[in-house]
Design a protein around this motif. Structure first.
Motif, PDB file in Angstrom:
ATOM      1  N   TYR A 321      13.733  33.462  70.000  1.00 20.07           N
ATOM      2  CA  TYR A 321      12.729  34.336  70.617  1.00 20.07           C
ATOM      3  C   TYR A 321      13.211  34.749  72.008  1.00 20.07           C
ATOM      4  O   TYR A 321      14.164  34.169  72.558  1.00 20.07           O
ATOM      5  N   PRO A 326       8.365  41.033  76.608  1.00 14.52           N
ATOM      6  CA  PRO A 326       6.916  41.127  76.820  1.00 14.52           C
ATOM      7  C   PRO A 326       6.563  41.835  78.133  1.00 14.52           C
ATOM      8  O   PRO A 326       5.570  42.562  78.208  1.00 14.52           O
ATOM      9  N   TYR A 403       8.822  37.083  71.983  1.00  9.16           N
ATOM     10  CA  TYR A 403       9.275  38.280  71.275  1.00  9.16           C
ATOM     11  C   TYR A 403      10.331  37.829  70.265  1.00  9.16           C
ATOM     12  O   TYR A 403      11.318  37.200  70.635  1.00  9.16           O
ATOM     13  N   VAL A 410       9.097  49.505  72.205  1.00 11.79           N
ATOM     14  CA  VAL A 410       8.276  48.499  72.878  1.00 11.79           C
ATOM     15  C   VAL A 410       6.948  49.177  73.232  1.00 11.79           C
ATOM     16  O   VAL A 410       6.669  49.522  74.370  1.00 11.79           O
ATOM     17  N   SER A 417       7.254  43.168  66.348  1.00 10.53           N
ATOM     18  CA  SER A 417       8.325  42.312  66.866  1.00 10.53           C
ATOM     19  C   SER A 417       7.787  41.018  67.483  1.00 10.53           C
ATOM     20  O   SER A 417       8.550  40.092  67.759  1.00 10.53           O
ATOM     21  N   PHE A 418       6.466  40.970  67.712  1.00 15.03           N
ATOM     22  CA  PHE A 418       5.853  39.788  68.325  1.00 15.03           C
ATOM     23  C   PHE A 418       5.214  38.861  67.310  1.00 15.03           C
ATOM     24  O   PHE A 418       4.585  37.869  67.686  1.00 15.03           O
ATOM     25  N   ALA A 426      -0.059  38.325  72.302  1.00 17.58           N
ATOM     26  CA  ALA A 426       0.691  39.547  72.596  1.00 17.58           C
ATOM     27  C   ALA A 426      -0.205  40.770  72.438  1.00 17.58           C
ATOM     28  O   ALA A 426      -0.189  41.687  73.265  1.00 17.58           O
TER      29      ALA A 426
END
Length: 628
Positions: A321, A326, A403, A410, A417-418, A426
């Motif tokens: 991760y 973030p 992440y 993003v 992706s989270f 998130a």
């Protein structure tokens, strides 16, 4: 204000004639290479306030003053009053290579940008699969899942190969030899050997066990070194033997050198960077998230966010991760919130509409239109966005959001992706960042935007006396028409063009084409109003009044006409489909310049609507823009 007065003020604010090392101009801006950028950067706001100046952009060692259609006239006046020698005014010769840091950022940015579509597509597929697994709609043993996972994971596992090709293009070495080096590192037998746990050596030299799949820094260093090895070998091998022996010797040198020295060094650098970032977050807590979230928009503006990519990749590979991206999500959501606040408070209908639309694109992860078109233009909303990003970044750090899947987006589409143990946190951070950016902007306020008589232009009230960019021959009674594609290639949305002046629609609305053929033809019947000596940009006024700018590539003015051939002259009357310019796609790419070509309607304000009517691949003369 006259063009001479504009030039005089710019010259004074950048530090005078003695501070100019080199200056050229393209279709829209003056491009200065200065001995010392400090004074010019300090005077950025004053330069932007000069009548006739649309904005300022700093790109590496180049200080760019955006003028618009009148740039040739301002450049001529500047050349006259500053007494700039001819060999220092229109050529890219003598340009500084830049300091080491800026060159590293340039290499990373230039290498990763071409890979973004592949990474974005693969990342989205991995995100969708993560959702399906979380909802238990598929099993990781299903054949469908295995196939889709290979599609999503392939680009990341074999990233060193893709990156090797891109880096080789950037450095001007043979891309296929670079690819061969990467494939050797990822060969199944090599992978098995490196992961066996046994002691490994090559000609008595120890080989460190390094995992090259999904890695970044080892291949960056390896291909950089390959460039020098390849050139050295090329110099000593006779011409008749070059085809066979140059790649052979290069491979025999570079693969072992990478295994013995370069790969382990790159792995160590990557681990150190990851450990450094981790230590920063471990020791400073939410303060690290607050700072990173609050400055990420500034980082994006400089292009330095690409420098985080190797660290992010290493984090994902090593830890599973990442904790950096973030903060980027919080910054993007705060930009969206700040533009929403502008839309809520603005009394100008056109600017209100612009704010609302750019807020939506920012939510989707595309923040340039919001940053350059609204927030930076009004100044205080940009500060509000930075505050919102800081709040969101602090929240994400405090709750430990992670992440998991590298993707190209993003924003809201990139939330996949989270997916993991911190996914809900998130998601919660999105409205926190968005609302914080909105509230901060509403509290800070901003100078309202006054309506012009036609309400087709919006300028901040505090700059209401600022001269608008002249567009010679602008026709207020333009007629509706359709414009054809001047180039064969793939349609690219304007907001994806890697140049803020085009992507933010500062020069006007339009579309871009990624060429597959090096020919430019007239998009409609009209007259060639502008043809630069550098041949990279053409201006056409159509018979119905549209003013069209075709800008082949980004920053290609630096080529000074090399790789371009013109077939018309300025003031030539042309018909739709007439050949205007030819250009060498591969040569321009090898020189390190993006070839994506914006097609801009510079008098967009004269139209109610400028709509893109094509997508995917288009041929020359296919309709791409509808002007109403």
């Amino acid at each position: 204000m006259s063009h001479k007065e504009t030039a005089e003020q710019i010259l004074d604010l950048i530090g005078g004639e003695k501070n100019i090392q080199n200056v050229i101009h393209c279709m829209t801006r003056l491009r200065f290479n200065l001995h010392d950028q400090k004074e010019a950067v300090q005077n950025k706001a004053k330069i932007e306030a000069v009548k006739g100046v649309m904005g300022v952009n700093v790109s590496g060692d180049q200080f760019q003053v955006i003028i618009g259609n009148d740039v040739p006239k301002v450049f001529t006046e500047l050349k006259n009053i500053a007494h700039i020698p001819e060999n220092n005014s229109g050529s890219s010769e003598g340009k500084k290579k830049g300091n080491v840091i800026s060159r590293i950022f340039d290499v990373i940015s230039g290498s990763f940008t071409p890979l973004l579509p592949a990474i974005a597509g693969a990342g989205m597929i991995k995100g969708i699969l993560a959702i399906l697994l979380a909802l238990k709609l598929v099993s990781d043993t299903d054949q469908m899942y295995i196939i889709l996972n290979a599609i999503g994971d392939g680009a990341f596992y074999f990233l060193p190969i893709l990156l090797a090709l891109s880096v080789a293009k950037k450095f001007g070495s043979n891309i296929y030899v670079a690819g061969a080096i990467a494939t050797a590192l990822l060969h199944p037998t090599m992978t098995t050997l490196l992961t066996s746990g046994d002691s490994i050596s090559f000609l008595g030299l120890p080989v460190t066990a390094v995992t090259y799949s999904s890695s970044v820094i080892p291949i960056l260093l390896a291909i950089w070194l390959t460039t020098y090895v390849e050139r050295a070998v090329d110099k000593i091998i006779p011409s008749m033997f070059k085809l066979v022996f140059v790649p052979t010797i290069t491979l025999l040198i570079m693969v072992p050198v990478t295994l013995v020295a370069v790969g382990p060094l790159g792995s160590i650098i990557g681990n150190w960077l990851s450990l450094g970032i981790g230590a920063l977050f471990d020791h400073t807590g939410i303060f690290a998230g607050l700072i990173l979230g609050g400055t990420f928009s500034l980082i994006i503006m400089t292009g330095m966010h690409y420098a985080f990519t190797p660290v992010v990749m290493n984090n994902l590979t090593t830890n599973g991760y990442d904790i950096i991206l973030p903060a980027m999500l919080s910054a993007n959501m705060a930009q969206a919130g700040a533009t929403l606040a502008v839309g809520l408070r603005s009394k100008n209908k056109t600017f209100k509409s612009l704010a609302y639309s750019t807020s939506m694109t920012a939510l989707m992860g595309v923040t340039e239109p919001a940053m350059y078109g609204v927030n930076m233009r009004l100044k205080r909303p940009f500060i509000g966005a930075l505050i919102g990003g800081a709040v969101g970044g602090a929240f994400y750090t405090a709750v430990g959001v992670k992440y998991y899947i590298l993707g190209g987006n993003v924003g809201l589409p990139g939330l996949t992706s989270f997916i993991g143990e911190t996914f809900l946190l998130a998601v919660l951070g999105v409205p926190i960042s968005f609302v914080a950016g909105t509230i901060a902007t509403l509290i800070l306020g901003f100078e309202n935007v006054e309506n012009t008589s036609s309400d087709s232009e919006a300028v901040p009230q505090e700059d209401s006396k600022k001269e608008t960019v002249s567009q010679e021959g602008s026709n207020a009674e333009v007629k509706s028409e359709e414009l054809a594609s001047p180039i064969k290639g793939q349609v690219v949305p304007l907001n994806e063009v890697p140049d803020a002046v085009f992507s933010s629609e500062t020069m006007g609305k339009g579309v871009a084409i990624l060429p597959s053929e090096g020919k430019v033809v007239a998009p409609a019947n009209g007259v060639v109003t502008t043809l630069f000596a550098t041949k990279h940009a053409i201006g056409i006024k159509t018979e119905h009044g549209a003013e069209v700018l075709i800008h082949v590539g980004i920053d290609t003015v630096q080529l000074n006409g090399k790789h371009f051939t013109t077939h018309i002259e300025q003031d030539t009357t042309v018909k739709a489909g007439d050949l205007l310019v030819e250009f060498d796609i591969e040569a321009i790419k090898e020189a390190g310049y993006p070839i994506v070509t914006p097609v801009i309607v510079t008098n967009s304000a004269d139209y109610t609507e400028v709509m893109t009517t094509a997508s995917g691949n288009v041929d020359r003369n296919d309709k791409i823009l509808n002007l109403k």
